[in-house]
Write an enzyme that holds these catalytic residues in place. Sequence first.
Site: not given
Length: 607
Positions: A128, A417, A436-437, A456, A459, A487-488, A510
């Site tokens: 991450r 993603t 890359i979010n 990021e 987040d 992160s999810s 997400g």
Amino acid sequence: MRLGILCLVATVVRALQLEFDRFSVDAKDGDDHNIDIDPLPRQPSLTPDRKLLKIGNHGAVSSDLEICGNLTVSQVLQRFPGSNAADAAVTETLCIGMINFFNSGVGGGGYAVYAGPNEEEQLFLDFRERAPSDSRKKMFKSCPNCSKQGGLAIAVPGELRGLYTLYKERGSGNVGWYHLIEPVAHLGYKGWEIDDVLGAALEAYEPALLKRARDWKFALNSTGNGVKKTGDWIKRPQLADTLMVLARNGSDAPFYDPSHWIARSVVDTVQRNGGIMKLQDLQDYFVTLDEPLRLKIRSGFQYVPNNDLTVLTSSGSSSGAALVSALSILDNFGSQEGGDLTDKSTFQLVETMKWMASARSRLGDHETSSLPRQVQEVLSNNWTEMAVNSIEESNLKTFPNWTYYKPAYEINEPHGTSHLSIVDSYGNAVSLTTTINLLFGSLVHDPITGIVFNNEMDDFSQYDRSNSFGLAPSRYNFPSPGKRPLSSTAPTIILNELGMPDLIVGASGGSRITTSILQTIVRSYWYNMPLLEAVAYPRIHHQLLPDLLEVENLAMIGSSSLRSLRKMGYNILEQSPKSCVNAIRNYRAAWHAVSDYWRKRGISAIY
């Protein structure tokens, strides 16, 4: 010294706010800058085409892009005898980032879980992105949207170091780093035809990309007055050049070496766009290696054929602990053949989703290898028993007040993603999620290296900003130097009773990532559904707050089921699909691979 840094950050933020206000006109901003590819029709299916189920006798790749799966199979797994899933993951991940540059790439980061024939080989990698060293808790206080666009939104990328670490730690040794990268670079030089998904993403973000036309020339048409369209040919020679430098070097070093032109261009681009990343931040980046989180489920002969399973999933700054917590709860309820969307089984699933959301409110990056107390809490027997008792004693009625589920903090909205699942003929498996979010990340592209950068930093929780329910932001997820945002994602591998990979699964989308993975696992092992239907069928989602049960398609759920759900006390909202599941399952000694064609046009590859 510290005061000077804070003043510098404050000055940068004020300048970025002016830039953001100017740039956001006619561009994606605020809530509009998200993960939805609006022009792309997306719907689940109750009658999925059997052709979308790919069956391989040796191995499989399930991802968002058939072109990448085919490239990985032909150029790695078939071309180099003895190559394995860890090798293949390098090529597959880079290929997806080359083509679907709106949602992943070397400017981002992610997580991977690896499992092989031997238990001691199991590995979790957290690559991450990390917050730059000058990051502070209140850095977005005067410009909340600066976490979404521009240089300040960019965290230190980790994808390349993650892939190289996976290659060195678990690669076969039968294929060189050069040969894993060169096919992707060749694709960047040659180009490819824009498909529906990339075309829709470019269309949705055309105003934003035109605002920075000088940096995004590769995505614009020949006249420069619009983006390329579906069916057009597109190339990325600058990124291909960067990849070939890495390939010839034999490592990821040029990206993280402060003296190399690639690293210098990366930092120059970030700083030119108002960011605070420094060369030292790149040099200091590291991947966290650990054992995956483990959970035994469906123990006992009564669960045959889906008995005595072992769940391996991600830890660290991911949401794997929340998924494990949810599976621990559901493991207390029996199997029901064909139980999808029946009253009792659906109630158990939705209530577990609400408890899972509560568990996630306690998660965040942690510096020690041991799990923090608040994470141990949601993995404890006490937490599981509390949730199970509440579900069993509720008489199929959800609790009207969200506080009953004991969320600790505001549940932020991280985004994941792109997910890929790979298994080879030797029993090695990789489940990897990278991002890359938001779409096109920070909207910053370096025209020299060809890298699209993440956003990021969005987040992280933002200080001193409670949500509309009065919950404070999570103190476990504030930005600080070197920290990784929550992160999810929860890439997962499930082993059968013999300890061999049985299901390799993960998702993007997400906050819907963990519920989508959970529902796919439950459909596979609790309801005994074939993988094709488990992925294609309409999904449901509840994240506790807001108090809404999202349904992908009301008509497909059916009026009877909807009446039952409303009687249970759920507020139902039809929401077009936002998650994408890519999975592989062992079935009678063959690999069944299903990509989420219905939501992202993915098609798996097999050999």
